[in-house]
Design a protein around this motif. Sequence first.
Motif, PDB file in Angstrom:
ATOM      1  N   ALA A  17       0.824  -1.211   0.000  1.00 57.55           N
ATOM      2  CA  ALA A  17       0.000   0.000   0.000  1.00 57.55           C
ATOM      3  C   ALA A  17       0.853   1.254   0.000  1.00 57.55           C
ATOM      4  O   ALA A  17       0.587   2.214  -0.728  1.00 57.55           O
ATOM      5  CB  ALA A  17      -0.926  -0.013   1.218  1.00 57.55           C
ATOM      6  N   CYS A  18       1.903   1.243   0.801  1.00 61.04           N
ATOM      7  CA  CYS A  18       2.795   2.402   0.900  1.00 61.04           C
ATOM      8  C   CYS A  18       3.501   2.672  -0.424  1.00 61.04           C
ATOM      9  O   CYS A  18       3.540   3.815  -0.909  1.00 61.04           O
ATOM     10  CB  CYS A  18       3.824   2.157   2.008  1.00 61.04           C
ATOM     11  SG  CYS A  18       5.044   3.463   2.195  1.00 61.04           S
ATOM     12  N   LEU A  19       4.064   1.632  -1.020  1.00 67.03           N
ATOM     13  CA  LEU A  19       4.803   1.807  -2.273  1.00 67.03           C
ATOM     14  C   LEU A  19       3.878   2.195  -3.419  1.00 67.03           C
ATOM     15  O   LEU A  19       4.245   2.991  -4.286  1.00 67.03           O
ATOM     16  CB  LEU A  19       5.558   0.518  -2.619  1.00 67.03           C
ATOM     17  CG  LEU A  19       6.653   0.109  -1.623  1.00 67.03           C
ATOM     18  CD1 LEU A  19       7.273  -1.225  -2.031  1.00 67.03           C
ATOM     19  CD2 LEU A  19       7.724   1.191  -1.520  1.00 67.03           C
ATOM     20  N   VAL A  28      -4.560   6.607  -7.677  1.00 61.38           N
ATOM     21  CA  VAL A  28      -5.289   5.489  -7.087  1.00 61.38           C
ATOM     22  C   VAL A  28      -5.812   5.869  -5.705  1.00 61.38           C
ATOM     23  O   VAL A  28      -5.222   6.697  -5.005  1.00 61.38           O
ATOM     24  CB  VAL A  28      -4.404   4.225  -6.947  1.00 61.38           C
ATOM     25  CG1 VAL A  28      -4.062   3.646  -8.298  1.00 61.38           C
ATOM     26  CG2 VAL A  28      -3.141   4.524  -6.148  1.00 61.38           C
ATOM     27  N   HIS A  29      -6.933   5.276  -5.341  1.00 58.22           N
ATOM     28  CA  HIS A  29      -7.472   5.393  -3.988  1.00 58.22           C
ATOM     29  C   HIS A  29      -7.269   4.040  -3.331  1.00 58.22           C
ATOM     30  O   HIS A  29      -7.895   3.049  -3.723  1.00 58.22           O
ATOM     31  CB  HIS A  29      -8.952   5.764  -4.035  1.00 58.22           C
ATOM     32  CG  HIS A  29      -9.576   5.854  -2.681  1.00 58.22           C
ATOM     33  ND1 HIS A  29     -10.929   5.690  -2.460  1.00 58.22           N
ATOM     34  CD2 HIS A  29      -9.033   6.065  -1.455  1.00 58.22           C
ATOM     35  CE1 HIS A  29     -11.187   5.806  -1.174  1.00 58.22           C
ATOM     36  NE2 HIS A  29     -10.059   6.038  -0.540  1.00 58.22           N
ATOM     37  N   ILE A  30      -6.380   3.984  -2.342  1.00 60.95           N
ATOM     38  CA  ILE A  30      -5.980   2.725  -1.727  1.00 60.95           C
ATOM     39  C   ILE A  30      -6.731   2.529  -0.412  1.00 60.95           C
ATOM     40  O   ILE A  30      -6.779   3.426   0.425  1.00 60.95           O
ATOM     41  CB  ILE A  30      -4.462   2.702  -1.457  1.00 60.95           C
ATOM     42  CG1 ILE A  30      -3.690   2.995  -2.746  1.00 60.95           C
ATOM     43  CG2 ILE A  30      -4.034   1.350  -0.879  1.00 60.95           C
ATOM     44  CD1 ILE A  30      -2.251   3.392  -2.515  1.00 60.95           C
ATOM     45  N   VAL A  31      -7.322   1.353  -0.261  1.00 60.75           N
ATOM     46  CA  VAL A  31      -8.043   0.996   0.955  1.00 60.75           C
ATOM     47  C   VAL A  31      -7.453  -0.304   1.492  1.00 60.75           C
ATOM     48  O   VAL A  31      -7.208  -1.241   0.726  1.00 60.75           O
ATOM     49  CB  VAL A  31      -9.552   0.818   0.683  1.00 60.75           C
ATOM     50  CG1 VAL A  31     -10.289   0.431   1.960  1.00 60.75           C
ATOM     51  CG2 VAL A  31     -10.146   2.083   0.087  1.00 60.75           C
ATOM     52  N   LEU A 119       2.023   1.943   6.999  1.00 62.25           N
ATOM     53  CA  LEU A 119       0.601   2.297   6.916  1.00 62.25           C
ATOM     54  C   LEU A 119       0.360   3.786   7.165  1.00 62.25           C
ATOM     55  O   LEU A 119      -0.646   4.336   6.712  1.00 62.25           O
ATOM     56  CB  LEU A 119      -0.210   1.490   7.926  1.00 62.25           C
ATOM     57  CG  LEU A 119      -0.437   0.013   7.613  1.00 62.25           C
ATOM     58  CD1 LEU A 119      -1.130  -0.669   8.785  1.00 62.25           C
ATOM     59  CD2 LEU A 119      -1.247  -0.169   6.334  1.00 62.25           C
ATOM     60  N   SER A 120       1.277   4.444   7.859  1.00 63.29           N
ATOM     61  CA  SER A 120       1.055   5.824   8.286  1.00 63.29           C
ATOM     62  C   SER A 120       0.871   6.791   7.124  1.00 63.29           C
ATOM     63  O   SER A 120       0.251   7.837   7.279  1.00 63.29           O
ATOM     64  CB  SER A 120       2.215   6.291   9.166  1.00 63.29           C
ATOM     65  OG  SER A 120       3.426   6.322   8.421  1.00 63.29           O
ATOM     66  N   GLU A 121       1.395   6.437   5.960  1.00 60.17           N
ATOM     67  CA  GLU A 121       1.299   7.357   4.828  1.00 60.17           C
ATOM     68  C   GLU A 121       0.640   6.723   3.603  1.00 60.17           C
ATOM     69  O   GLU A 121       0.710   7.271   2.510  1.00 60.17           O
ATOM     70  CB  GLU A 121       2.700   7.836   4.429  1.00 60.17           C
ATOM     71  CG  GLU A 121       3.631   6.711   4.009  1.00 60.17           C
ATOM     72  CD  GLU A 121       4.915   7.213   3.377  1.00 60.17           C
ATOM     73  OE1 GLU A 121       4.878   7.530   2.172  1.00 60.17           O
ATOM     74  OE2 GLU A 121       5.927   7.300   4.092  1.00 60.17           O
ATOM     75  N   SER A 122      -0.018   5.591   3.809  1.00 59.42           N
ATOM     76  CA  SER A 122      -0.340   4.823   2.614  1.00 59.42           C
ATOM     77  C   SER A 122      -1.804   4.729   2.230  1.00 59.42           C
ATOM     78  O   SER A 122      -2.127   4.678   1.054  1.00 59.42           O
ATOM     79  CB  SER A 122       0.209   3.394   2.756  1.00 59.42           C
ATOM     80  OG  SER A 122      -0.376   2.764   3.863  1.00 59.42           O
TER      81      SER A 122
END
Length: 341
Positions: A17-19, A28-31, A119-122
């Motif tokens: 998710a981060c990368l 993209v909208h990542i969930v 996860l903090s920025e992803s």
Amino acid sequence: MSRVLIVGAGLTGSLCACLLRRELQNKVHIVVWDKAKGSGGRMSTSRPPDSLSHSADLGAQYITATAAYAQSHHSVYSELMTAGVLQPLDGLVEGLRQRDGSTDYMTPLGMSSVVKHFLSESADLFFEHHVTGLYRRGASWEVQRKAGGSEMFDAVVLTMPVPQILQLQGDLGHMLSVEQRQQLDGVVYSSRFALALFFPPDVVFSFPWAARYVTNNRSICYIAADSRKRNADGPGRGPSLVVHTSVPFGVEHLEKDKEDVQPIILQELHKLLPDLPQPISIKCQKWRYSQVLTSVPNCPGHMTIHDRPLLVCGGDSFVHSNFDGCVESALSVLSVLKASL
């Protein structure tokens, strides 16, 4: 903007998710969904109820970087070291078999801090979201949850253990080729129990080691003074002890309730450490899927089930079961996502 769902907030899912966010920015909208109450997966860090001064790693204990992976995954190690998430493991580990050129790292804030860093920025992160079904709806996937309701996504990445992937309802099952089904059915995991014992702040362990591999006990294979291993001992902080059972013990007791298994482990622990003080809290964890013993053969870190809409599986089951296996898989899944999106 494409909506991408990553199922599993462990190391593979969080790094992927981060990368993906870094590579594709606002495209993209990542969930991220995870069925647990917190992130980490098998790199989870636990606390007892009503305590902020205690913590213990019930899953992965430390990270070993071989010389080859220290070079090929240099950017990941460098980032975590710079952020203070990883530090060299300098405590005494009895029975540790060192490999030439390898380096061992510990996490001062617990193993889950690695996952939380990525996860903090992803992504948008949702816990207690247990995926039960995947249904193809034209160019999208409808993903159903155990609690009810569903959402639509343009691409789905599954990073949970393979048996949980095969249990999903919907269209995934008949999309698998005969070869893919055989490959997934062949994945074998070890199972084990882990125990965390939390002690009052004034307790000082009498033994000198930070961790110890146990060879003369059928039930217990590893013990760690977890707070000492992480250099987390200090004023007001209660020490913690982590116990991992052997694989044969895990297999023998796997279908029993962990409340019934805990006294057995404690009995064996007191044989090994008869002077151990009385803990103020104990937590028992059953790892049904602990480590991958047999991974998916002939896979480059992922398995693509469907191209459009994209459905891809990743995790250490598709490489090998350690930190670098998860990193390898995350990079592999990332390349598929970039090509598709």
